[in-house]
Design an enzyme around this catalytic site. Sequence first.
Site, PDB file in Angstrom:
ATOM      1  N   HIS A  49       0.832  -1.213   0.000  1.00  0.00           N
ATOM      2  CA  HIS A  49       0.000   0.000   0.000  1.00  0.00           C
ATOM      3  C   HIS A  49       0.861   1.256   0.000  1.00  0.00           C
ATOM      4  CE1 HIS A  49      -3.169  -2.829   1.077  1.00  0.00           C
ATOM      5  NE2 HIS A  49      -4.061  -1.870   0.929  1.00  0.00           N
ATOM      6  N   HIS A  88       1.347  -3.915   9.049  1.00  0.00           N
ATOM      7  CA  HIS A  88       2.763  -3.674   8.769  1.00  0.00           C
ATOM      8  C   HIS A  88       3.470  -3.070   9.971  1.00  0.00           C
ATOM      9  CE1 HIS A  88       2.806  -4.615   4.502  1.00  0.00           C
ATOM     10  NE2 HIS A  88       1.686  -3.938   4.354  1.00  0.00           N
TER      11      HIS A  88
END
Length: 351
Positions: free
Chosen positions: A115, A172
């Site tokens: 992303h 993440h």
Amino acid sequence: MDLLHSWGVSVAVYLQTEYIAYESWFQLISYVADLHTTFFIFFPIWFHLKRDVGIKLIWVGVVGDWLNLVLKWVLFGERPYWWVHETRFYGTESAPALRQLPITCETGPGSPSGHAMGSAAVGYAVVTSLLSIASQRKAPASVYWILKLLLWMLLGMVELLVCVSRVYVAAHFPHQVICGVISGIVVAEVFSRQRWIYNTSLQSYCNITLSLTVVAVGFYVLLKAVGVDLLWTIEKAQKCCVNPAWVHMDSTPFASLMRNMGTLFGLGLGLHSPLYIESKKSTSIPFRIGSITLSLALLQLLDFLTFPSDNHTIFYILSFVKSAVALLVPTILVPRCLSLFFQERKVEKSS
């Protein structure tokens, strides 16, 4: 790495505790930062406003995401939501309570963040394109400087929000989103200097699509043959996700690969279709606005089309086809239909 991971988990816990009121916004930011937004929204808009910018966005997005896949397979990055359940770093102490959300349980390796990398690459390409347009139109130096400052500040703020959102949802670690942003900017900068992507033949599109697919699959098969399973993360996701329904087939590495290859192939097919060549003659503002509006509407309808994941091979093939069709809609289907419509209106007025 355990020390770095533990620090990242602490950051995620802090964000989840102190900014829980913004949870829905963080989820929305993560959703919008996906390359899906580029392919289904940004591309049709830019393609009909400035063709070359739209083409560059696809190349940057596709090649960047392909590189992201390869890097993930090489780096073997953990994800916070499963690391806290499997690590022995905390010893006899309880591991931090890290909450999971519906968009947390992605199945690929964690480093670098896709992303962050995708949004940085696309954002960088858009900003540099806007500045190039302003320069070509000979904007006054003061106006150009202000525009440049505002655009880079805006991109910085957007990327900060994307990075924070990915850490907040426990998908993440902080170092993974930072690596993603840097990698994305590098990819975008490389493609900003390439002119051949705007005049590539259909044969080249086919060859590049096939080559990227073969390299990725070949890399997987080669390491599989020597005992390295690059899909090790899928089992971890299924094991550690608190809700099995949150583990989606379309987040697997091969699903991403097929979507990207379908997108690139669809772009090549669309740009070299006789229907597109014919519709290029229509450049009026109403035609462009109509093309953007109708393309966005049809792509949202196409986006509702989902496939069962029982058979992985069929799922991947259908994902490839859907992604290719998503590029054919704004490049040939909509422009051709509107060209015929405007031609009929012109004939009616003249008669």
